[in-house]
Design a protein around this motif. Structure first.
Motif, PDB file in Angstrom:
ATOM      1  N   THR A  21       0.857  -1.178   0.000  1.00 31.54           N
ATOM      2  CA  THR A  21       0.000   0.000   0.000  1.00 31.54           C
ATOM      3  C   THR A  21       0.895   1.230   0.000  1.00 31.54           C
ATOM      4  OG1 THR A  21      -0.162   0.056   2.412  1.00 31.54           O
ATOM      5  CG2 THR A  21      -1.866  -1.153   1.215  1.00 31.54           C
ATOM      6  N   TYR A  22       0.404   2.286  -0.637  1.00 33.98           N
ATOM      7  CA  TYR A  22       1.145   3.536  -0.759  1.00 33.98           C
ATOM      8  C   TYR A  22       0.211   4.688  -0.439  1.00 33.98           C
ATOM      9  CZ  TYR A  22       4.025   0.446  -3.627  1.00 33.98           C
ATOM     10  OH  TYR A  22       4.780  -0.599  -4.086  1.00 33.98           O
ATOM     11  N   ASN A  23       0.718   5.694   0.261  1.00 37.08           N
ATOM     12  CA  ASN A  23      -0.016   6.931   0.485  1.00 37.08           C
ATOM     13  C   ASN A  23       0.574   8.002  -0.409  1.00 37.08           C
ATOM     14  OD1 ASN A  23      -1.413   5.621   2.463  1.00 37.08           O
ATOM     15  ND2 ASN A  23      -0.637   6.836   4.150  1.00 37.08           N
ATOM     16  N   MET A  24      -0.291   8.695  -1.146  1.00 35.49           N
ATOM     17  CA  MET A  24       0.179   9.815  -1.955  1.00 35.49           C
ATOM     18  C   MET A  24       0.696  10.894  -1.013  1.00 35.49           C
ATOM     19  SD  MET A  24      -2.777  10.177  -4.868  1.00 35.49           S
ATOM     20  CE  MET A  24      -1.798  11.194  -5.964  1.00 35.49           C
ATOM     21  N   PRO A  25       1.776  11.577  -1.381  1.00 34.60           N
ATOM     22  CA  PRO A  25       2.234  12.675  -0.527  1.00 34.60           C
ATOM     23  C   PRO A  25       1.254  13.851  -0.592  1.00 34.60           C
ATOM     24  CG  PRO A  25       3.549  12.552  -2.532  1.00 34.60           C
ATOM     25  CD  PRO A  25       2.621  11.381  -2.546  1.00 34.60           C
ATOM     26  N   THR A  26       1.231  14.670   0.442  1.00 36.35           N
ATOM     27  CA  THR A  26       0.398  15.871   0.428  1.00 36.35           C
ATOM     28  C   THR A  26       0.885  16.818  -0.658  1.00 36.35           C
ATOM     29  OG1 THR A  26       0.040  15.626   2.788  1.00 36.35           O
ATOM     30  CG2 THR A  26      -0.488  17.762   1.830  1.00 36.35           C
ATOM     31  N   ASN A  27       2.191  16.976  -0.735  1.00 32.82           N
ATOM     32  CA  ASN A  27       2.842  17.760  -1.770  1.00 32.82           C
ATOM     33  C   ASN A  27       4.078  17.002  -2.196  1.00 32.82           C
ATOM     34  OD1 ASN A  27       1.336  20.396  -1.881  1.00 32.82           O
ATOM     35  ND2 ASN A  27       1.799  20.275   0.303  1.00 32.82           N
ATOM     36  N   GLY A  28       4.368  17.027  -3.476  1.00 34.37           N
ATOM     37  CA  GLY A  28       5.591  16.379  -3.924  1.00 34.37           C
ATOM     38  C   GLY A  28       5.323  15.203  -4.835  1.00 34.37           C
ATOM     39  N   TYR A  29       6.292  14.288  -4.874  1.00 35.69           N
ATOM     40  CA  TYR A  29       6.331  13.234  -5.874  1.00 35.69           C
ATOM     41  C   TYR A  29       6.622  11.888  -5.226  1.00 35.69           C
ATOM     42  CZ  TYR A  29       8.023  10.623  -9.937  1.00 35.69           C
ATOM     43  OH  TYR A  29       8.207   9.682 -10.906  1.00 35.69           O
ATOM     44  N   LEU A  30       5.977  10.846  -5.739  1.00 32.02           N
ATOM     45  CA  LEU A  30       6.224   9.476  -5.325  1.00 32.02           C
ATOM     46  C   LEU A  30       6.363   8.640  -6.582  1.00 32.02           C
ATOM     47  CD1 LEU A  30       6.268   7.189  -3.146  1.00 32.02           C
ATOM     48  CD2 LEU A  30       3.781   7.089  -3.406  1.00 32.02           C
ATOM     49  N   GLU A  31       7.367   7.773  -6.605  1.00 35.79           N
ATOM     50  CA  GLU A  31       7.596   6.872  -7.731  1.00 35.79           C
ATOM     51  C   GLU A  31       7.414   5.446  -7.238  1.00 35.79           C
ATOM     52  OE1 GLU A  31      11.605   6.074  -9.994  1.00 35.79           O
ATOM     53  OE2 GLU A  31      10.760   8.008 -10.612  1.00 35.79           O
ATOM     54  N   ILE A  32       6.605   4.665  -7.960  1.00 29.16           N
ATOM     55  CA  ILE A  32       6.314   3.295  -7.568  1.00 29.16           C
ATOM     56  C   ILE A  32       6.769   2.350  -8.674  1.00 29.16           C
ATOM     57  CG2 ILE A  32       4.488   1.641  -7.016  1.00 29.16           C
ATOM     58  CD1 ILE A  32       2.824   4.032  -6.002  1.00 29.16           C
ATOM     59  N   HIS A  33       7.537   1.327  -8.291  1.00 31.02           N
ATOM     60  CA  HIS A  33       7.930   0.242  -9.193  1.00 31.02           C
ATOM     61  C   HIS A  33       7.409  -1.037  -8.551  1.00 31.02           C
ATOM     62  CE1 HIS A  33      10.873   2.609 -11.577  1.00 31.02           C
ATOM     63  NE2 HIS A  33      10.890   3.333 -10.476  1.00 31.02           N
ATOM     64  N   SER A  34       6.286  -1.549  -9.047  1.00 29.68           N
ATOM     65  CA  SER A  34       5.658  -2.691  -8.387  1.00 29.68           C
ATOM     66  C   SER A  34       4.751  -3.435  -9.353  1.00 29.68           C
ATOM     67  CB  SER A  34       4.843  -2.201  -7.185  1.00 29.68           C
ATOM     68  OG  SER A  34       4.230  -3.278  -6.533  1.00 29.68           O
ATOM     69  N   ASP A  35       4.448  -4.687  -9.009  1.00 32.53           N
ATOM     70  CA  ASP A  35       3.518  -5.486  -9.792  1.00 32.53           C
ATOM     71  C   ASP A  35       2.072  -5.304  -9.358  1.00 32.53           C
ATOM     72  OD1 ASP A  35       5.371  -6.571 -11.522  1.00 32.53           O
ATOM     73  OD2 ASP A  35       5.794  -8.260 -10.202  1.00 32.53           O
ATOM     74  N   SER A  36       1.847  -4.832  -8.150  1.00 33.08           N
ATOM     75  CA  SER A  36       0.482  -4.596  -7.687  1.00 33.08           C
ATOM     76  C   SER A  36       0.536  -3.779  -6.411  1.00 33.08           C
ATOM     77  CB  SER A  36      -0.256  -5.911  -7.441  1.00 33.08           C
ATOM     78  OG  SER A  36       0.350  -6.623  -6.386  1.00 33.08           O
ATOM     79  N   GLY A  37      -0.585  -3.209  -6.048  1.00 28.57           N
ATOM     80  CA  GLY A  37      -0.642  -2.443  -4.822  1.00 28.57           C
ATOM     81  C   GLY A  37      -1.896  -1.603  -4.762  1.00 28.57           C
ATOM     82  N   THR A  38      -2.025  -0.879  -3.666  1.00 31.24           N
ATOM     83  CA  THR A  38      -3.149   0.013  -3.448  1.00 31.24           C
ATOM     84  C   THR A  38      -2.602   1.389  -3.131  1.00 31.24           C
ATOM     85  OG1 THR A  38      -4.445  -1.810  -2.547  1.00 31.24           O
ATOM     86  CG2 THR A  38      -5.227   0.411  -2.072  1.00 31.24           C
ATOM     87  N   ILE A  39      -3.151   2.404  -3.776  1.00 32.16           N
ATOM     88  CA  ILE A  39      -2.735   3.786  -3.528  1.00 32.16           C
ATOM     89  C   ILE A  39      -3.873   4.503  -2.819  1.00 32.16           C
ATOM     90  CG2 ILE A  39      -2.010   5.967  -4.550  1.00 32.16           C
ATOM     91  CD1 ILE A  39      -1.050   4.367  -6.959  1.00 32.16           C
TER      92      ILE A  39
END
Length: 119
Positions: A21-39
């Motif tokens: 699972t990933y939380n989007m940042p309030t401000n800024g950037y997130l990079e995900i390298h994955s086969d599956s997940g929840t944002i």
């Protein structure tokens, strides 16, 4: 009261039983390298998203030549100012595949590999 934003992500190159699972940042950037997940939005699975969010998340398929499929639902409260945009490609892409302002289910497939979400 702010409503909850939820995206479920599946990458077509494979399905991992141990999805992250990933939380989007309030401000800024997130990079995900994955086969599956929840944002989730910056409030996580049980909280509300913050005001004035300016967040970008790029999802890359872990397999070269793979595509990203974004599936799930979202629920926005402020219909005049809150918007989610999905672009084909990385953060340099200007090719918008989809945008949403209300409550909706999405099923979006990339053409070039990665997808970028701006909230």
């Amino acid at each position: 009261m702010k409503k909850h934003l939820l995206f479920i992500l599946f990458i077509l190159t494979g399905l991992n039983i141990f999805a992250q699972t990933y939380n989007m940042p309030t401000n800024g950037y997130l990079e995900i390298h994955s086969d599956s997940g929840t944002i989730y939005d910056d409030g996580g699975p049980t909280g509300n998203y913050s005001t004035r969010v300016n967040s970008t998340v790029t999802i890359y398929p872990s397999t070269p030549g793979g595509l990203v499929c974004l599936q799930g639902t979202y629920d926005l409260e402020d219909l005049m100012y809150s918007v989610i945009r999905v672009y084909d490609g990385d953060t340099n892409s200007t090719w918008e595949l989809w945008h949403g302002y209300w409550n909706y289910s999405v099923n979006i497939l990339s053409y070039s590999g990665p997808l970028t979400i701006r909230f």
